[in-house]
Write a protein that holds these residues in place. Structure first.
Motif, short mmCIF file in Angstrom:
data_model
loop_
_atom_site.label_atom_id
_atom_site.label_comp_id
_atom_site.label_asym_id
_atom_site.label_seq_id
_atom_site.Cartn_x
_atom_site.Cartn_y
_atom_site.Cartn_z
N VAL A 1 3.49 8.07 5.53
CA VAL A 1 3.16 6.73 5.08
C VAL A 1 4.16 6.35 3.99
O VAL A 1 4.22 6.99 2.94
CB VAL A 1 1.73 6.63 4.53
N TYR A 2 4.98 5.34 4.27
CA TYR A 2 6.02 4.91 3.34
C TYR A 2 5.48 3.84 2.40
O TYR A 2 4.85 2.87 2.83
CB TYR A 2 7.22 4.35 4.11
N GLN A 3 5.77 4.01 1.13
CA GLN A 3 5.36 3.02 0.14
C GLN A 3 6.27 1.81 0.21
O GLN A 3 7.43 1.87 -0.17
CB GLN A 3 5.39 3.62 -1.27
N ALA A 4 5.73 0.70 0.69
CA ALA A 4 6.49 -0.55 0.76
C ALA A 4 5.72 -1.64 0.02
O ALA A 4 5.61 -2.77 0.48
CB ALA A 4 6.74 -0.95 2.22
N PHE A 5 5.18 -1.28 -1.13
CA PHE A 5 4.43 -2.23 -1.94
C PHE A 5 4.53 -1.83 -3.41
O PHE A 5 4.90 -0.70 -3.75
CB PHE A 5 2.95 -2.26 -1.53
N THR B 1 13.02 0.48 -4.86
CA THR B 1 14.32 -0.11 -4.58
C THR B 1 14.79 0.39 -3.22
O THR B 1 14.21 1.32 -2.64
CB THR B 1 15.35 0.29 -5.65
N ALA B 2 15.88 -0.18 -2.73
CA ALA B 2 16.43 0.26 -1.46
C ALA B 2 16.83 1.73 -1.51
O ALA B 2 16.55 2.51 -0.59
CB ALA B 2 17.63 -0.61 -1.09
N TYR C 1 3.39 0.75 4.56
CA TYR C 1 2.33 -0.04 3.94
C TYR C 1 2.93 -0.84 2.80
O TYR C 1 3.42 -0.29 1.81
CB TYR C 1 1.24 0.88 3.39
N GLY C 2 2.91 -2.17 2.94
CA GLY C 2 2.53 -2.96 4.06
C GLY C 2 3.38 -4.24 4.03
O GLY C 2 4.26 -4.44 3.19
N TRP C 3 3.07 -5.18 4.90
CA TRP C 3 3.89 -6.38 5.08
C TRP C 3 3.53 -7.50 4.09
O TRP C 3 4.35 -7.95 3.32
CB TRP C 3 3.78 -6.89 6.51
N SER C 4 2.29 -7.99 4.15
CA SER C 4 1.88 -9.14 3.33
C SER C 4 1.11 -8.70 2.08
O SER C 4 0.71 -7.54 1.95
CB SER C 4 1.01 -10.10 4.15
N VAL D 1 7.39 -8.01 2.62
CA VAL D 1 7.78 -9.38 2.93
C VAL D 1 8.67 -9.97 1.84
O VAL D 1 9.47 -10.89 2.10
CB VAL D 1 6.54 -10.27 3.16
N ASP D 2 8.59 -9.44 0.62
CA ASP D 2 9.31 -9.99 -0.52
C ASP D 2 10.72 -9.43 -0.70
O ASP D 2 11.47 -9.94 -1.52
CB ASP D 2 8.53 -9.72 -1.81
N SER D 3 11.09 -8.37 0.02
CA SER D 3 12.36 -7.70 -0.23
C SER D 3 13.18 -7.55 1.03
O SER D 3 12.90 -6.69 1.88
CB SER D 3 12.12 -6.32 -0.84
#
Length: 269
Positions: free
Chosen positions: A196-200, A214-215, A238-241, A251-253
């Motif tokens: 599970v990747y932290q995308a928030f 960051t990238a 996790y997650g998109w919106s 969604v912001d990056s």
């Protein structure tokens, strides 16, 4: 002997050249799952091919995308007539990848949860022949042994170590290493683990603790997950919106979108 050495050298060379590289898709067969879409189909263009959905949303999934149907309970209960009817309805639907049965259950709060999940996972398996998968996410190491597949009978277990926070500004990937090692020690097979990747983050939330990676930090997380679980059945961003507990998000990056797309095997501008 010389011929044998040459053969061994050839095998080693093949293993080295076929090893997953950072920034590339881990496996051509790995599914890429994303949640909190709120109607957006944009993640399909980033290589996500499994969408979080409800039962009614399966029919409207984009072409080439399957659904992981949310039937989740914090404290799972045994399969009942309603649950069985839902699975019966979707069991032959080729647009369904599987079912999200529980998000971060805790054995201390739900001592019967593993047995309840087993009844649900067993019913899914009996009706679909194992084609459609059962999935849960675990957050606490204390729950790993209780909800391991041997006890819960689920096919896939997401682990969600989130390294990036105000307390850990460098996003130490050791948090990923520690949780994977703990899961293996607790009896969760490597083949069942879903990264599970932290995308928030929570910079947009008063008193927020987590921080959007960051990238470069996302690349480091990908590299560590690839090392520990090189060919997962599925991975999960996790997650998109935005949610009440997550803002900002993917969604912001655009920078993070490009990194994750590359890892999914897709090049975006």
């Amino acid at each position: 002997m010389k011929r044998l050495l040459l053969t061994i050298a050839a095998v080693v060379a093949l293993l080295v050249t076929s090893a997953p590289q950072t920034g590339q898709a881990v496996s051509r067969t790995t599914k890429h799952f994303i949640t909190n879409l709120k109607g957006s189909t944009a993640p399909a263009g980033l290589g996500f091919n499994v969408f979080d959905t409800g039962v009614s949303g399966v029919a409207t999934l984009p072409t080439g995308v399957k659904g992981l149907v949310w039937l989740g309970q914090k404290c799972p209960t045994p399969a009942d007539a309603t649950f069985r009817a839902t699975i019966d309805k979707l069991a032959s639907n080729t647009r369904v990848f599987g079912y999200y049965l529980s998000d971060e259950p805790h054995i201390a709060d739900c001592p019967g949860g593993a047995a309840a999940l087993a009844s649900r996972a067993d019913y899914i398996r009996s009706r679909t022949g194992g084609v459609q998968k059962s999935f849960i996410v675990l957050s606490k190491i204390a729950d790993y042994g209780a909800f391991k597949p041997a006890s819960s009978h689920v096919d896939l277990v997401g682990l969600d170590p989130y390294p990036c926070s105000t307390a850990s500004p460098t996003c130490p990937v050791r948090k990923i290493t520690d949780k994977v090692n703990a899961a293996l020690a607790a009896g969760i097979p490597r083949a069942a683990i879903v990264p599970v990747y932290q995308a928030f983050g929570q910079e947009g939330i008063s008193g927020g603790y987590y921080r959007l990676p960051t990238a470069d930090q996302m690349r480091a997380m990908h590299a560590e997950w690839d090392r520990l679980v090189p060919s997962p059945v599925m991975d999960y961003a996790y997650g998109w919106s935005h949610q009440s507990s997550s803002n900002p998000t993917l969604v912001d990056s655009r920078a993070l979108q490009k990194v994750i797309a590359a890892h999914n095997g897709v090049v975006v501008g």
